[in-house]
Design a protein around this motif. Structure first.
Motif, PDB file in Angstrom:
ATOM      1  N   SER A 276       0.785   1.603  -1.662  1.00  0.00           N
ATOM      2  CA  SER A 276       1.240   2.278  -2.879  1.00  0.00           C
ATOM      3  C   SER A 276       0.080   3.071  -3.479  1.00  0.00           C
ATOM      4  O   SER A 276      -1.077   2.926  -3.073  1.00  0.00           O
ATOM      5  CB  SER A 276       1.727   1.235  -3.897  1.00  0.00           C
ATOM      6  OG  SER A 276       0.655   0.395  -4.305  1.00  0.00           O
ATOM      7  N   LYS A 277       0.378   3.916  -4.479  1.00  0.00           N
ATOM      8  CA  LYS A 277      -0.679   4.691  -5.139  1.00  0.00           C
ATOM      9  C   LYS A 277      -1.683   3.758  -5.813  1.00  0.00           C
ATOM     10  O   LYS A 277      -2.892   4.002  -5.788  1.00  0.00           O
ATOM     11  CB  LYS A 277      -0.065   5.642  -6.158  1.00  0.00           C
ATOM     12  CG  LYS A 277       0.746   6.778  -5.534  1.00  0.00           C
ATOM     13  CD  LYS A 277       1.273   7.710  -6.611  1.00  0.00           C
ATOM     14  CE  LYS A 277       2.065   8.865  -5.987  1.00  0.00           C
ATOM     15  NZ  LYS A 277       2.594   9.798  -7.031  1.00  0.00           N
ATOM     16  N   LEU A 280      -3.957   2.299  -3.172  1.00  0.00           N
ATOM     17  CA  LEU A 280      -4.928   3.279  -2.682  1.00  0.00           C
ATOM     18  C   LEU A 280      -6.053   3.489  -3.683  1.00  0.00           C
ATOM     19  O   LEU A 280      -7.231   3.572  -3.308  1.00  0.00           O
ATOM     20  CB  LEU A 280      -4.226   4.604  -2.385  1.00  0.00           C
ATOM     21  CG  LEU A 280      -3.283   4.608  -1.169  1.00  0.00           C
ATOM     22  CD1 LEU A 280      -2.498   5.912  -1.100  1.00  0.00           C
ATOM     23  CD2 LEU A 280      -4.077   4.390   0.122  1.00  0.00           C
ATOM     24  N   ALA A 281      -5.696   3.554  -4.965  1.00  0.00           N
ATOM     25  CA  ALA A 281      -6.724   3.698  -6.002  1.00  0.00           C
ATOM     26  C   ALA A 281      -7.620   2.470  -6.052  1.00  0.00           C
ATOM     27  O   ALA A 281      -8.843   2.563  -6.208  1.00  0.00           O
ATOM     28  CB  ALA A 281      -6.055   3.930  -7.361  1.00  0.00           C
TER      29      ALA A 281
END
Length: 372
Positions: A276-277, A280-281
């Protein structure tokens, strides 16, 4: 008339003296040990039939252990039952603890039930010597053996659960159940009258029986200590180093071709989820902190942790294989870092054991970053 009563009393004496000692307690001990036999027999079957990474048989069916443990998020039965502390290592032979447990429960069952089954035979062949008959009929040697074995089982169970909780940082429903059986058997033996009190009124040499019982109990605790230390100290250095695969899973059939094929390269399962975003962050921040994840190829919680983050995120986070038999093993580095269990995160030089959600990892990362 008096002669007849005397004769009747005399003839009834052998029958009363040959009565089996405490049949109700023996039945209770036999019932609990039979449950232990069933549990350890199934654990042995599961251990030899199912893979440690997925809990599937050759037909794709899930095991009962996998089904129960997957419904309990705090339980890691597969990690424990197929992990490094699942066997007693003697030379190049790995003996599953479930097999040893099944043998121990069977011995307790036999010691508890056989005196009742053969009581009638003992009545017919009882000795004419009163003291000898009394000692035999009250099962002195049988009771000492019962006390010794149940004490050994309870002591070893306590040590084993301590390893599971303190070293693996895991929970195992079946292990706790077996410990409950063992502690119950030992409690019944010590406090149920297997070791008679000084005022018990039994027709036995109470002081001699108590002395022998105490010696057997102390010896059992000592033997359990040696066995537990043997498991703990040999896992990293001598765990079936001659076996081609699945050494740390500890199965009796680890060297067979069927089992060897399951862990031919000892690599962790492939990650199948997409990041998911948020993941990744998080992975970018973890990389900036030189974070890494320690694990083992057989560890289901390690696999679940990777699945939570997803394939793309895990490509940027170093994964360190700690199992000696794992692919690209960094066991010495894990020992140098004093990794307490699997999985363990190292973030900003600090160790964080246990599987974590993305949110929990984010809180840990923010805390470390704010302290810099």
């Amino acid at each position: 008339m008096n002669d007849n009563q005397s004769s009747s009393s005399s003839s009834s004496s052998p029958s009363s003296s040959t009565a089996c000692w405490n049949p109700n307690l023996r039945k209770t001990i036999a019932a609990i040990s039979s449950l232990g036999i069933l549990e350890t027999a199934y654990l042995t079957y599961d251990k030899l039939q199912y893979t440690s990474s997925g809990g599937k048989n050759n037909s794709g069916g899930a095991s009962l252990i996998t089904a129960l443990c997957s419904s309990n998020q705090g339980s890691a039965c597969n990690d424990v039952l197929h992990g490094p502390y699942a066997s007693l290592h003697i030379g190049t032979l790995d003996i599953p603890l479930s097999v040893l447990g099944m043998m121990a429960y069977t011995m307790v069952f036999a010691l508890a039930i056989f005196p009742m089954l053969f009581n009638e035979t003992n009545e017919q062949t009882s000795s004419s010597s009163s003291s000898s008959s009394s000692s035999s009929n009250n099962g002195g040697q049988n009771r000492i053996a019962l006390l010794g074995i149940t004490t050994l089982m309870a002591s070893f169970s306590v040590y084993l659960v301590s390893l599971i909780i303190g070293v693996l940082h895991a929970s195992c429903l079946f292990c706790f159940l077996s410990e409950g059986f063992s502690l119950s058997l030992a409690g019944l033996s010590w406090f149920g009258g297997v070791l008679p009190g000084s005022s018990s009124g039994e027709e036995v040499d109470v002081s001699e029986l108590r002395k022998s019982g105490m010696t057997a109990g102390a010896s059992s605790v000592g033997l359990a200590t040696v066995m537990a230390l043997g498991i703990f100290l040999t896992v990293d250095d001598t765990t079936a180093s001659t076996m081609p695969s699945a050494a740390s899973s500890g199965t009796l059939l680890a060297s067979t071709s069927k089992t060897a094929a399951r862990f031919e390269e000892n690599v962790p399962p492939a990650i199948t989820t997409t990041s998911s975003k948020a993941a990744l962050a998080l992975a970018a921040d973890l990389k900036s902190l030189d974070a890494r994840m320690f694990g083992a190829f057989w560890c289901s919680h390690c696999y679940d942790q990777k699945q939570v983050l997803g394939y793309e995120a895990m490509q940027t986070i170093p994964y360190i294989e700690c199992d000696r038999e794992g692919f690209n093993s960094k066991r010495d580095f894990c020992k140098e870092k004093d990794v307490p269990g699997y999985p363990t995160w190292e973030i900003g030089g600090k160790l964080f054991p246990g599987e974590r959600s993305v949110e929990e990892l984010r809180e840990m990362v923010d805390e470390v970053m704010s302290s810099k």
